[in-house]
Design an enzyme around this catalytic site. Structure first.
Site, PDB file in Angstrom:
ATOM      1  N   ARG A  45       0.875  -1.190   0.000  1.00 39.74           N
ATOM      2  CA  ARG A  45       0.000   0.000   0.000  1.00 39.74           C
ATOM      3  C   ARG A  45       0.902   1.227   0.000  1.00 39.74           C
ATOM      4  O   ARG A  45       2.123   1.121   0.124  1.00 39.74           O
ATOM      5  CB  ARG A  45      -1.015  -0.001   1.154  1.00 39.74           C
ATOM      6  N   GLY A  46       0.272   2.407  -0.103  1.00 40.34           N
ATOM      7  CA  GLY A  46       1.043   3.638  -0.263  1.00 40.34           C
ATOM      8  C   GLY A  46       1.073   3.967  -1.754  1.00 40.34           C
ATOM      9  O   GLY A  46       1.350   3.088  -2.580  1.00 40.34           O
ATOM     10  N   ALA A  47       0.786   5.238  -2.083  1.00 38.27           N
ATOM     11  CA  ALA A  47       0.557   5.611  -3.485  1.00 38.27           C
ATOM     12  C   ALA A  47       1.708   5.223  -4.432  1.00 38.27           C
ATOM     13  O   ALA A  47       1.483   4.520  -5.429  1.00 38.27           O
ATOM     14  CB  ALA A  47       0.248   7.103  -3.564  1.00 38.27           C
ATOM     15  N   ARG A  88      -7.485   0.046  -6.786  1.00 43.07           N
ATOM     16  CA  ARG A  88      -7.753   1.095  -5.781  1.00 43.07           C
ATOM     17  C   ARG A  88      -7.881   2.434  -6.516  1.00 43.07           C
ATOM     18  O   ARG A  88      -7.032   2.759  -7.347  1.00 43.07           O
ATOM     19  CB  ARG A  88      -6.619   1.154  -4.732  1.00 43.07           C
ATOM     20  N   GLN A 195      -1.593   2.191   9.927  1.00 42.34           N
ATOM     21  CA  GLN A 195      -0.320   2.373   9.209  1.00 42.34           C
ATOM     22  C   GLN A 195       0.705   3.125  10.051  1.00 42.34           C
ATOM     23  O   GLN A 195       1.911   2.894   9.925  1.00 42.34           O
ATOM     24  CB  GLN A 195      -0.549   3.164   7.906  1.00 42.34           C
ATOM     25  N   ASP A 236      -1.954  11.046  -1.803  1.00 43.02           N
ATOM     26  CA  ASP A 236      -2.400  10.058  -2.785  1.00 43.02           C
ATOM     27  C   ASP A 236      -2.788  10.695  -4.105  1.00 43.02           C
ATOM     28  O   ASP A 236      -2.726  10.057  -5.152  1.00 43.02           O
ATOM     29  CB  ASP A 236      -3.570   9.245  -2.230  1.00 43.02           C
ATOM     30  N   ASN A 246      -5.245  12.432   1.128  1.00 43.96           N
ATOM     31  CA  ASN A 246      -4.320  11.536   1.847  1.00 43.96           C
ATOM     32  C   ASN A 246      -5.172  10.715   2.812  1.00 43.96           C
ATOM     33  O   ASN A 246      -6.399  10.872   2.895  1.00 43.96           O
ATOM     34  CB  ASN A 246      -3.240  12.356   2.571  1.00 43.96           C
TER      35      ASN A 246
END
Ligand code: MRU
Length: 364
Positions: A45-47, A88, A195, A236, A246
């Site tokens: 995960r994480g942009a 996503r 997170q 994001d 975000n």
């Protein structure tokens, strides 16, 4: 040092972030469908990291199939692009990476199949290595904004785990620490996926950077006690006017920062800018399963039958953001002009390392 994601002969290898901090387990994904599932289920995960994963997932999709004539190859590419893009919706880095792979595919689609395969794999690895370079440049620009000693509040995880390595917001923290600045991080827990508690705390502790975890509801108290000198978060998707999506909970941190006169910075690569979104209103917000909110560690915490909402991101209006730190320099308000200037600027790798560039238009 751990590797968030890596291309290997076996397949795409990634650290399973769902199991941290208790277990450091690596997944080996051998099909694009497995990569898409890993993005959707947040093993990665994480942009920027999901952008790299999508690019590698497409390259993986041509490892055993797609060697037919031109039309068949294009059909294969479109199916893979759709598979990745549908995982996503909020982080624009994902569709940015898919479009980058599309350009590569178009340039090589009539090549002998091994050459097409190699080109797609090289492009996916380039998305990864360039992300690390961008984060290091962003770190240098951001660190220059930080005082010699400071307490930094961050929300979610915008670190090495959320990117190809080094991190965006945590890249700024790391660069400041490497410069000899005394930095201490407050990490909001970040309900419901945790997170901040699980991932930010894990990676900063490994680097020996002081980190303290708070539950999201404790942030106001810390600001009131003057425990926070500045905030740095990732993003994001950033609209043309600087409105920034975000992780859910970021907006309330930005409101608190403004109420207490504390600068609120966003750190993100140029690939997080979405020139097609005029403002935050155009940013799609992912709704995730209520199950992630109603249970903690497998235990139900909300009575059956009570409705639960789960928007996974929120939008921080540009007026609350002191600066947006990118690999090409620091954008200041008004963002419509400063971000456009940075988007048009040459890439970080072609720029001299110093001095730090500030994209600040002459008049507001
Ligand atoms: O749902 P997640 O964990 O993918 O959300 C991640 C964030 O909101 C990060 O802050 C953002 O992607 C920036 S990562 C450099």
């Amino acid at each position: 040092m751990f590797k968030t994601i890596e291309w290997t002969d076996e397949g795409v290898v990634m650290l399973d972030q769902r199991l941290l901090p208790e277990q450091e387990t690596y997944l080996t994904l051998r099909s694009p469908e497995q990569v898409a599932d890993a993005i959707r289920d947040m093993a990665i995960r994480g942009a920027p990291a999901i952008g790299v994963a999508a690019a590698m997932g497409i390259a993986l999709g041509f490892r055993r199939e797609g060697g037919g004539p031109g039309d068949e190859r294009r059909g294969r590419f479109e199916a893979l692009a759709h598979l990745m893009a549908a995982t996503r919706p909020t982080a624009v880095n994902l569709s940015w990476a898919v479009e980058r792979m599309r350009l590569c595919f178009e340039a090589h689609r009539n090549d002998p199949f091994p050459r097409l395969q190699a080109a797609l794999k090289d492009e996916a690895v380039a998305v990864q290595t360039q992300d690390i370079e961008a984060n290091r440049a962003m770190g240098r620009h951001g660190a220059a904004l930080l005082p010699k000693a400071c307490r930094i509040l961050t929300h979610c995880n915008a670190g090495a785990l959320a990117t190809a390595g080094y991190g965006t917001a945590l890249g700024v923290v790391r660069a400041a620490a490497e410069d000899g600045k005394r930095v201490a991080v407050y990490a909001c827990e970040t309900r419901p996926f945790l997170q901040g508690a699980r991932l930010t705390a894990w990676e900063l502790q490994r680097d020996g950077i002081p980190v303290t975890v708070l539950t999201d509801g404790m942030a106001g108290h810390l600001f009131q006690k003057r425990e926070i000198d500045l905030c740095v978060v990732g993003a994001d998707r950033i609209a043309r006017n600087g409105d920034t999506a975000n992780k859910i909970g970021t907006y309330q941190v930005a409101v608190l920062a403004q109420a207490h006169g504390v600068p609120f910075y966003v750190a993100a690569p140029i690939s997080t800018l979405d020139p097609s979104a005029a403002s935050g209103a155009a940013i799609p917000i992912e709704e995730r399963s209520p199950h992630e909110v109603t249970t903690i560690g497998g235990r139900r915490i909300v009575p059956e039958g009570v409705p639960v909402i789960h928007p996974a991101f929120d939008v921080t209006p540009h007026r609350l953001i002191a600066a947006i730190i990118t690999e090409r320099g620091v954008a200041r308000p008004p963002y419509t002009r400063s971000l456009a200037a940075l988007r048009g600027a040459p890439s970080a790798s072609r720029r001299p390392r110093k001095p730090v560039r500030e994209a600040r238009p002459a008049r507001g």
